[in-house]
Scaffold this active site. Structure first.
Site, PDB file in Angstrom:
ATOM      1  CG  ASP A 147      -1.938   1.040   1.265  1.00  0.00           C
ATOM      2  OD1 ASP A 147      -2.816   0.998   0.380  1.00  0.00           O
ATOM      3  OD2 ASP A 147      -1.913   1.927   2.149  1.00  0.00           O
ATOM      4  CD  GLU A 166      14.748 -14.683   4.759  1.00  0.00           C
ATOM      5  OE1 GLU A 166      13.618 -14.943   5.257  1.00  0.00           O
ATOM      6  OE2 GLU A 166      15.520 -13.844   5.249  1.00  0.00           O
TER       7      GLU A 166
HETATM    8  C1  NOJ Z   1      -4.345   3.016  -0.920  1.00  0.00           C
HETATM    9  C2  NOJ Z   1      -5.502   2.097  -0.693  1.00  0.00           C
HETATM   10  O1  NOJ Z   1      -5.800   1.427  -1.902  1.00  0.00           O
HETATM   11  C3  NOJ Z   1      -6.643   2.948  -0.205  1.00  0.00           C
HETATM   12  O2  NOJ Z   1      -7.843   2.241  -0.144  1.00  0.00           O
HETATM   13  C4  NOJ Z   1      -6.271   3.527   1.141  1.00  0.00           C
HETATM   14  O3  NOJ Z   1      -7.289   4.412   1.554  1.00  0.00           O
HETATM   15  C5  NOJ Z   1      -4.952   4.276   1.073  1.00  0.00           C
HETATM   16  N1  NOJ Z   1      -3.943   3.578   0.343  1.00  0.00           N
HETATM   17  C6  NOJ Z   1      -4.411   4.530   2.456  1.00  0.00           C
HETATM   18  O4  NOJ Z   1      -3.984   3.337   3.043  1.00  0.00           O
END
Ligand code: NOJ
Length: 558
Positions: A218, A272
């Site tokens: 993310d 790993e």
């Molecule tokens: C990207 C994610 O896809 C989204 O849903 C989220 O709100 C933001 N990152 C923050 O984590």
């Protein structure tokens, strides 16, 4: 407590399989709270997914990407993680998770889980400890705490805005401020702190040892920050987003070069395992900056959201395809292709709206509760069917979002009281938010929540879900569900190598390309039929005779 040291290669739960399985995988994204609800509490859960593994197998996907399922206060749909090494009790237990992994693997489906390393939840034990610890303490150093400015420190350290709207700093009772690039319930971690590094490595091993095959990272471009003075003002930063970010890695918090040191550390962990764990970066950076995230020394693959942002237009598609094939040859990774995910208006709906820059992403349409501009539902569905055949014929991995195989439209008219997305609450009047693509799936044409669960759904489902439910489409060979199943099955047989060659057809509104072994794909983006090129029709997004109708794709074997 489960072991978080790496297990020796020979002892991993899975038998080794092809290390390159991900290069041309069809990956299906599950947003777990909206997929299938097993225990009838209105929230989708892990057992719900396990029960639907036969559906996924029949669909023919190679892997599932599971959005966050960790304990969370749901300030941001689970992207506010309170514990990275557990399952939200509302979604199940670690034992349920293990059972799901076994069921997926037994069906030949890999599992990618979401890792959220830029921020924790404010309920995470580290953040709670930081709140109870004084300024300057080790506990505060795991986050980005600063004193305020002004005579009494009552002003935030900068005037920066968060991605969801509103200030990017929040004040705690003793007067200090912490940085949150997203919601205030998502404090940013300090990646200069060694506890943070060690803990994420522990997390990656924890899930790898449980048999997880890969990770989706993310906001992978956000982790490292340079907050040394003097800091730029918001006026100087506000336009520096995504494609407009500086190309030299000098933005104070997006896409800094140091972030790659983290991924080099992680790569050693991934390697790993046998096969090595894979990773895909969610990094909204300018195209030339993408290959580094996707390199073999880094995460290995990076999302390309260019088609998701493109209009339904042959020249835009062609440019995006060419650029991304060049980028992936630079990184050595395969490309990724995406039309929808849990953050955007579903592409079936986007394609039914006027394809102008103001309308094509569907945000203005959402602001009018789906009334303006007028949505041509049937046109959107037709183009979406054509688009997915085009994507699935490209070399690389295709990431699909749950529900798109049903041709599901966005729910554009959710009532205000149902809304959950922080981007709606922090940006009222500007953003309607992302709830409309997160409405629980319809499995049956009737029942309390169209077969999602036994007791209603956490976001209200519209009546028209009855017409598109899985059970309805299963009985209809002309349905979008059948198209996806046929396409995924045919792709497995047709795919060999990663080459693509354009076939010149003299019509700029028709994209025609050839893959190895005589597999060809032709998409007619125009509103008029075009002649069908020679070859045997393997699959078509609409019935074809000697012409390809408007907004349609055909796969040929030549
Ligand atoms: C990207 C994610 O896809 C989204 O849903 C989220 O709100 C933001 N990152 C923050 O984590």
């Amino acid at each position: 407590m489960s072991d978080t040291t790496a297990q020796p290669k020979s002892a991993t739960k899975d038998a080794p399989s092809k290390p390159n399985w991900w290069r041309q995988a069809a990956v299906y994204q599950i947003y777990p709270r909206s997929f299938a609800d097993h225990n009838g509490d209105g929230l989708g859960d892990i057992k719900g997914i396990t029960a639907r593994v036969p559906y996924l197998k029949e669909l023919g996907v190679d892997a599932v990407w599971l959005s966050p399922f960790y304990p969370s206060e749901l300030a941001d749909g689970g992207y506010d993680v309170a514990d990275y090494r557990d399952v939200d009790p509302r979604l199940g237990s670690l034992a349920d998770f293990d059972e799901m992994v076994s069921a997926l693997h037994a069906s030949g489906i890999k599992l990618i889980v979401d890792i959220v390393p830029n921020h924790t939840s404010d309920q995470h034990e580290w953040f709670q400890e930081a709140l109870q610890s004084p300024p300057g303490s080790a506990a505060r150093d795991r986050y980005v705490f600063r004193d305020g400015i002004g005579p009494d420190g009552s002003q935030p350290p900068t005037d920066w805005q968060s991605v969801f709207g509103g200030p990017a700093w929040h004040q705690v009772p003793d007067g200090q401020w912490y940085l949150h690039l997203f919601a205030p319930e998502q404090p940013d971690l300090n990646w200069d702190n060694k506890d943070v590094h060690e803990d994420f490595i522990k997390t990656l091993r924890f899930w790898s040892n449980r048999g997880v095959d890969g990770f989706r990272i993310d906001v992978a471009h956000a982790l490292t920050k340079d907050l040394s003075e003097p800091l730029p003002t918001w006026e100087e930063l506000r336009h520096l987003m995504h494609e407009n970010l500086p190309l030299d890695g000098t933005h104070p918090f997006w896409d800094r070069d140091e972030v790659h040191e983290i991924y080099a550390e992680w790569r050693k962990v991934f390697n790993e395992y046998d096969p090595p764990r894979t990773a895909v970066a969610e990094a909204w950076v300018p195209r030339p900056r993408r290959p580094r995230y996707a390199s073999a020394e880094g995460l290995g693959q990076a999302f390309n959201f260019d088609l998701l942002e493109a209009a339904w237009d042959a020249s835009e598609f062609r440019e995006v395809i060419d650029d991304n094939l060049t980028l992936s040859s630079e990184s050595g990774a395969s490309s990724t292709w995406v039309l929808s995910n849990h953050d955007v208006v579903r592409h079936v709906t986007r394609y039914g709206l006027p394809q102008d820059p103001d309308t094509k992403n569907g945000k203005s349409w959402l602001m009018t509760d789906g009334k303006e501009p007028k949505l041509d539902r049937e046109l959107g569905e037709r183009r979406a069917r054509a688009a997915v055949l085009l994507l699935l014929a490209l070399p690389g991995s295709t990431y699909m979002y749950q529900g798109e195989e049903l041709g599901l439209h966005e729910v554009g008219d959710l009532p205000e009281e149902a809304m959950q997305d922080p981007s709606y609450f922090r940006n009222k009047g500007v953003e309607k938010g992302r709830d409309g693509c997160r409405v629980p799936l319809p499995w049956t044409p009737d029942g309390a929540s169209f077969g999602f669960g036994s007791n209603g759904a956490h976001l209200p489902q519209p009546g028209w879900f009855a017409d598109v439910a899985v059970a309805v489409q299963e009985n209809d060979p002309a349905s979008t569900l059948w198209l996806y199943r046929r396409a995924l099955e045919a792709r497995h047989k047709l795919q060999s190598g990663e080459a693509l060659e354009w076939v010149d057809n003299g019509n700029a509104e028709v994209l025609h390309f050839a893959r190895p072994d005589g597999w060809q794909c032709v998409t007619n983006f125009s509103a008029q039929p075009v002649p069908l090129p020679p070859g045997e029709v393997v699959l078509a997004s609409v019935p074809v005779d000697d012409e390809i109708p408007a907004d349609a794709t055909v796969w040929l074997k030549v």
